[in-house]
Motif scaffolding. Structure first.
Motif, mmCIF file in Angstrom:
data_model
loop_
_atom_site.group_PDB
_atom_site.id
_atom_site.type_symbol
_atom_site.label_atom_id
_atom_site.label_comp_id
_atom_site.label_asym_id
_atom_site.label_seq_id
_atom_site.Cartn_x
_atom_site.Cartn_y
_atom_site.Cartn_z
ATOM 1 N N LEU A 726 0.831 -1.220 0.000
ATOM 2 C CA LEU A 726 0.000 0.000 0.000
ATOM 3 C C LEU A 726 0.864 1.269 0.000
ATOM 4 C CD1 LEU A 726 -2.912 -0.984 2.402
ATOM 5 C CD2 LEU A 726 -2.980 -0.700 -0.067
ATOM 6 N N ASN A 727 1.992 1.141 0.731
ATOM 7 C CA ASN A 727 2.897 2.285 0.799
ATOM 8 C C ASN A 727 3.406 2.649 -0.595
ATOM 9 O OD1 ASN A 727 5.921 3.219 1.132
ATOM 10 N ND2 ASN A 727 4.738 3.932 2.912
ATOM 11 N N ILE A 728 3.797 1.606 -1.350
ATOM 12 C CA ILE A 728 4.307 1.851 -2.716
ATOM 13 C C ILE A 728 3.166 2.379 -3.608
ATOM 14 C CG2 ILE A 728 5.187 0.685 -4.784
ATOM 15 C CD1 ILE A 728 6.830 -1.094 -2.809
ATOM 16 N N CYS A 729 1.968 1.766 -3.429
ATOM 17 C CA CYS A 729 0.819 2.206 -4.246
ATOM 18 C C CYS A 729 0.558 3.700 -4.061
ATOM 19 C CB CYS A 729 -0.441 1.437 -3.865
ATOM 20 S SG CYS A 729 -0.402 -0.239 -4.453
ATOM 21 N N ARG A 730 0.587 4.158 -2.792
ATOM 22 C CA ARG A 730 0.295 5.588 -2.530
ATOM 23 C C ARG A 730 1.392 6.473 -3.158
ATOM 24 N NH1 ARG A 730 -1.756 8.004 3.142
ATOM 25 N NH2 ARG A 730 -3.801 7.721 2.212
ATOM 26 N N SER A 731 2.665 6.016 -3.016
ATOM 27 C CA SER A 731 3.762 6.789 -3.625
ATOM 28 C C SER A 731 3.524 6.935 -5.126
ATOM 29 C CB SER A 731 5.116 6.121 -3.411
ATOM 30 O OG SER A 731 5.285 5.848 -2.075
ATOM 31 N N ILE A 732 3.177 5.797 -5.773
ATOM 32 C CA ILE A 732 2.993 5.826 -7.244
ATOM 33 C C ILE A 732 1.849 6.791 -7.609
ATOM 34 C CG2 ILE A 732 2.248 4.463 -9.244
ATOM 35 C CD1 ILE A 732 3.852 2.088 -8.021
ATOM 36 N N ILE A 733 0.722 6.673 -6.891
ATOM 37 C CA ILE A 733 -0.445 7.513 -7.229
ATOM 38 C C ILE A 733 -0.131 8.999 -6.995
ATOM 39 C CG2 ILE A 733 -2.837 8.071 -6.553
ATOM 40 C CD1 ILE A 733 -2.543 5.566 -8.338
ATOM 41 N N GLU A 734 0.539 9.277 -5.863
ATOM 42 C CA GLU A 734 0.876 10.683 -5.586
ATOM 43 C C GLU A 734 1.879 11.207 -6.606
ATOM 44 O OE1 GLU A 734 1.845 10.854 -1.442
ATOM 45 O OE2 GLU A 734 -0.270 10.755 -0.867
ATOM 46 N N HIS A 735 2.777 10.278 -7.044
ATOM 47 C CA HIS A 735 3.723 10.648 -8.090
ATOM 48 C C HIS A 735 2.968 11.079 -9.365
ATOM 49 C CE1 HIS A 735 7.376 10.555 -10.457
ATOM 50 N NE2 HIS A 735 6.742 9.788 -11.357
ATOM 51 N N HIS A 736 1.781 10.509 -9.560
ATOM 52 C CA HIS A 736 0.955 10.841 -10.738
ATOM 53 C C HIS A 736 -0.043 11.977 -10.439
ATOM 54 C CE1 HIS A 736 2.470 7.006 -12.253
ATOM 55 N NE2 HIS A 736 2.077 7.420 -13.459
ATOM 56 N N GLN A 737 0.198 12.713 -9.339
ATOM 57 C CA GLN A 737 -0.705 13.807 -8.916
ATOM 58 C C GLN A 737 -2.123 13.301 -8.630
ATOM 59 O OE1 GLN A 737 1.138 14.815 -12.097
ATOM 60 N NE2 GLN A 737 2.695 15.284 -10.570
ATOM 61 N N GLY A 738 -2.201 12.054 -8.139
ATOM 62 C CA GLY A 738 -3.513 11.503 -7.787
ATOM 63 C C GLY A 738 -3.604 11.307 -6.278
ATOM 64 N N ARG A 739 -4.627 10.577 -5.846
ATOM 65 C CA ARG A 739 -4.857 10.387 -4.415
ATOM 66 C C ARG A 739 -5.331 8.947 -4.209
ATOM 67 N NH1 ARG A 739 -8.443 12.004 -0.240
ATOM 68 N NH2 ARG A 739 -10.240 12.221 -1.626
ATOM 69 N N LEU A 740 -4.869 8.348 -3.133
ATOM 70 C CA LEU A 740 -5.290 6.962 -2.827
ATOM 71 C C LEU A 740 -5.796 6.935 -1.396
ATOM 72 C CD1 LEU A 740 -5.347 3.832 -3.182
ATOM 73 C CD2 LEU A 740 -2.939 3.833 -2.567
ATOM 74 N N TRP A 741 -6.972 6.401 -1.200
ATOM 75 C CA TRP A 741 -7.526 6.328 0.150
ATOM 76 C C TRP A 741 -8.435 5.101 0.268
ATOM 77 C CZ3 TRP A 741 -9.499 9.050 -3.756
ATOM 78 C CH2 TRP A 741 -10.875 9.142 -3.927
ATOM 79 N N VAL A 742 -8.849 4.835 1.537
ATOM 80 C CA VAL A 742 -9.669 3.640 1.773
ATOM 81 C C VAL A 742 -10.891 4.051 2.567
ATOM 82 C CG1 VAL A 742 -8.402 3.029 3.885
ATOM 83 C CG2 VAL A 742 -9.627 1.254 2.631
ATOM 84 N N GLU A 743 -11.958 3.333 2.315
ATOM 85 C CA GLU A 743 -13.171 3.567 3.114
ATOM 86 C C GLU A 743 -13.918 2.236 3.232
ATOM 87 O OE1 GLU A 743 -15.930 5.614 -0.275
ATOM 88 O OE2 GLU A 743 -14.477 6.976 0.646
#
Ligand code: ADP
Length: 767
Positions: A726-743
């Motif tokens: 998940l840590n890598i996933c968030r880095s990748i998404i933020e690197h793409h100017q996106g956002r990753l979250w869970v609900e």
């Protein structure tokens, strides 16, 4: 403090105009009176003149009539008795002698020949009586048969008048007597002295020409004149009398002129005085206004003003000084040479300053000392003194301006303290701070860190050495800069600002981020290694599934190959079936190749490479990679991603890794979920310029404690987990100017959501 003197009452408009008006009225009255008396006088003189003229006419008429009667009587005697020459002379000589105006008397016969005459010798004036006249006169006498006057005769220079009297002889033709009168003599004789004194008396023709006159050469004839017909001669001579100008008239006229002149002078002077008063009033009003303005200015000054005489005694203090000290003006002015606002402890100093001022030592920087208010409070002042010179240029004392500088002093100290604090903070900063002029780049302020970081001598460098950012922009900017010479990384934060003199400057805060940069690089390397490791681990886990996955196309190829061989052993092999089997084999081989290429790209370590990629294709690839695991775990997958969705701008492999991790976690989370409920849902939808992907499972869900830890590195609840996914996933998404979250998933389990930007082309294309 001074008071404005009470204004003198202002003369009203009427008060100013009245004297001029009265003077005018007086002059006019005088004029009217003079005109009136002039005409009155003239009328009465005219009446007198008329009477005198009438009298004079009667006197002359009587004289002429007497002479005529004498001549008629002589003519009658001549006609009745006849006379001898001697008788004639005897009778006529006395007549001629007694009648001075009668020049001569002649006895003329019918042939117009003079028989006798008195005097015997013709007079020089008589020459004028031409024969022609006699003839015409004889004719006139004959015609009228009575005495006839001739026309006035002026040929000889002496004005003459002839009178012909008929002698009616009984036996012969008509003879006649001719008498010649000198008109000048007539007037001289007949005009008495009292008439001649007053009038110029003349005999004039009807056409106005003067025949004879009696006048006094010393006197001037005036304009008052009258005429009366004399009833002598055929021309009806006029008797004219002209009144002499009287000397009294002249005196009266002079007096009157003087009076009128004086009145006019009075009028003019009253008018001039009125103007002068008005000008004086205007000047006085102006002066008052100016004085009031000056006093108002003096009173509204916030600077104290005092005036001392040459002995050092106060002669004037303004309102501001009274307010400043709290003493009344009268108190200070009555104080003598020791001022009440001098504090006892400062007495010596104040006296010394006073001595300096009185001695003419007026320092241009002023004198600073301490005064006291009436309530005992001390305050600091600065005194500026100057010589006081009066209107005649005489030095009469000293004028001083006094400023209360207590507050200023306090502010200066506060400012100094604040400056020291500022310098301390500035120097205590780790960052270098530089202020440089926006237009010239000149260095205006720099803290020691700046000189230290760039190894510059403090006095030497006057120009900023750091690279200038885009200064045409007015907003704050931030940039990183590598100093090749010093081998240091710096972060430069730059913002425009207004300097103390109002000019535009740039404020730059330069922080040495070399250590941070190195740490980031190390972290990135570690991250990449971790990603690599994670991918390898994932691949290890997938190895059996992949083997199974690859087994399928390989088995299919093998069975198609066997089928082909069987077809080829036939005597007439069905070529169409053979072609179809070979085509299927090629398809399966392609599929196997795709699986292998996907695995290789996934595992390969590479630099991110962003491009427009279709999400539905990406999901299909991941589905292929996870197909074996989905089957093994008996999880039903549903993907809702329309092909019409615009492409996203991302590195496809990195994005695949994100989707792969999230779907793999979702499958693993449902290991304890009843098989019937194991459902994995992947949905894609567009939100403005983003694409949002939702991955929902029906697993155990995530607790609140887990939520805080979930995205931290090395957090895992799995026995064989790494805790890096998940840590890598968030880095990748933020690197793409996106956002990753869970609900939490409303239907149970959890759902992971992330956004990625749409490709710019698609943005432009989409409505
Ligand atoms: P790993 O999978 O190696 O444990 P991850 O970073 O991928 O590492 O996951 C960290 C932890 O988050 C997992 O150990 C698991 O406890 C939790 N987790 C991840 N995905 C889910 C999910 N879909 N449902 C419930 N828990 C999850």
């Amino acid at each position: 403090m001074r008071k404005l003197p009470a204004p003198t009452p202002r003369l009203g408009r009427w008060a100013l105009t009245l004297p001029s008006f009265l003077a005018g009225l007086f002059t006019l009255g005088l004029g009217v009176f003079l005109v009136f008396s002039y005409y009155n006088d003239r009328n009465s003189r005219s009446a007198v003149l008329e009477q005198d003229l009438l009298w004079q006419k009667q006197a002359i008429g009587l004289q002429m009539s007497n002479t005529r009667h004498e001549l008629e009587s002589l003519a009658a005697t001549l006609a009745a008795n006849g006379l001898t020459s001697a008788d004639f002379t005897a009778r006529t000589l006395s007549l001629v002698q007694n009648t001075p105006e009668l020049l001569s008397l002649a006895y003329v016969d019918e042939t117009v020949q003079t028989r006798w005459r008195t005097p015997l010798n013709p007079l020089p004036a008589e020459a004028g009586l031409a024969h022609r006249n006699l003839v015409s006169q004889r004719a006139a006498v004959l015609l009228a048969d009575e005495p006839v006057y001739s026309m006035p005769i002026t040929d000889t220079g002496t004005p003459l008048l002839a009178l012909a009297v008929p002698v009616k002889l009984p036996f012969a033709g008509r003879h006649f007597l001719v008498a010649q009168f000198d008109l000048n003599r007539l007037l001289n004789q007949q005009v008495p002295w009292w008439i001649a004194q007053r009038y110029q008396v003349s005999l004039v023709r009807p056409d106005g020409s003067i025949l004879a006159h009696k006048f006094d050469r010393r006197l001037d004839p005036g304009t008052l004149s009258q005429q009366l017909p004399l009833d002598i001669g055929p021309e009806h001579l006029q008797l004219q009398a002209t009144v002499y100008r009287e000397r009294g008239d002249l005196r009266q006229n002079t007096l009157l002129s003087a009076l009128i002149g004086l009145s006019l002078l009075m009028l003019a002077s009253t008018w001039a005085m009125r103007r002068h008063i008005r000008e004086r009033q205007a000047a006085e009003a102006l002066l008052r206004r100016e004085t009031a303005m000056r006093m108002a200015m003096e009173d509204s000054l916030i600077t104290g003003t005092r005036v001392m005489d040459l002995e050092g005694r106060l002669t004037y203090v303004n309102r501001a000084f009274c307010t400043m000290t709290g003493f009344a003006a009268e108190q200070m002015l009555a104080a003598g040479q020791l001022m009440p606002y001098w504090p006892p402890e400062e007495l010596e100093h104040c006296l010394a300053i006073n001595r300096q001022i009185l001695g003419g030592e007026t320092d241009s920087n002023g004198f600073q000392c301490r005064f006291q208010r009436s309530n005992g409070e001390r305050f600091d002042v600065r005194i500026y003194a100057a010589r006081l010179v009066d209107g005649e240029g005489q030095h009469i004392g000293w004028i001083s301006s006094i400023y209360d500088i207590t507050e200023l002093q306090r502010e200066r100290e506060a400012l100094q303290a604040s400056h020291e604090r500022f310098v301390a903070v500035l120097n205590g900063l780790d960052a270098a701070v530089v202020v440089s002029d926006a237009s010239s780049g000149e260095l205006l302020l720099a803290n020691p860190q700046y000189y230290h970081a760039f190894r510059l001598p403090e006095e030497h460098e006057r120009c900023c050495v750091i690279p200038l950012l885009h200064r045409e922009q007015t907003a704050a900017q931030s940039a990183e800069w590598f100093d090749e010479f010093g081998q240091h990384w710096y972060q430069i934060k730059s913002r425009p600002s207004i300097w103390v003199d109002g000019s535009l400057v740039w404020l730059e805060i330069i922080t040495d981020i070399t250590a941070l940069k190195e740490a980031q690089q190390r972290e990135q390397q570690q991250n990449e290694q971790l990603q690599q490791t994670t991918r390898l681990i994932s691949m290890g886990e997938m190895a059996s599934s992949l083997a199974h996955e690859l087994n399928q196309p390989l088995a299919a190829i093998a069975s198609y190959a066997t089928g082909c061989r069987n077809l080829l052993t036939q005597a007439e092999p069905n070529l169409r079936q053979l072609d179809q089997a070979i085509e299927k084999m090629a398809e399966q081989a392609k599929r196997a190749g795709l699986i292998i290429r996907g695995i290789r790209e996934f595992v390969q370590r590479r630099a991110p490479h962003r491009a427009a990629c279709q999400m539905h294709q990406l999901l299909a690839t991941v589905q292929l990679l996870l197909a074996a695991q989905l089957k093994k775990q008996q999880v039903r997958l549903s993907i809702d991603c329309p092909e019409t969705l615009p492409p996203v701008f991302a590195d496809p492999v990195m994005l695949e890794q994100v989707v792969f991790n999230l779907m793999k976690n979702a499958i693993e989370a449902m290991s304890d979920t009843p098989v019937a409920e194991r459902r994995l849902q992947v949905e894609a939808e567009r939100l403005d310029g983003l694409l949002q992907i939702t991955i929902s499972d029906r697993g155990a869900g995530i607790t609140d404690e887990q939520l805080e830890q979930l995205f931290k590195a090395f957090y895992t609840t799995k026995a064989t987990g790494m805790g890096m996914g998940l840590n890598i996933c968030r880095s990748i998404i933020e690197h793409h100017q996106g956002r990753l979250w869970v609900e939490a998933n409303p239907g149970g389990g959890s759902r992971f959501l992330f956004t990625v930007p749409l490709s710019e082309d698609s943005n432009a294309r989409e409505p």
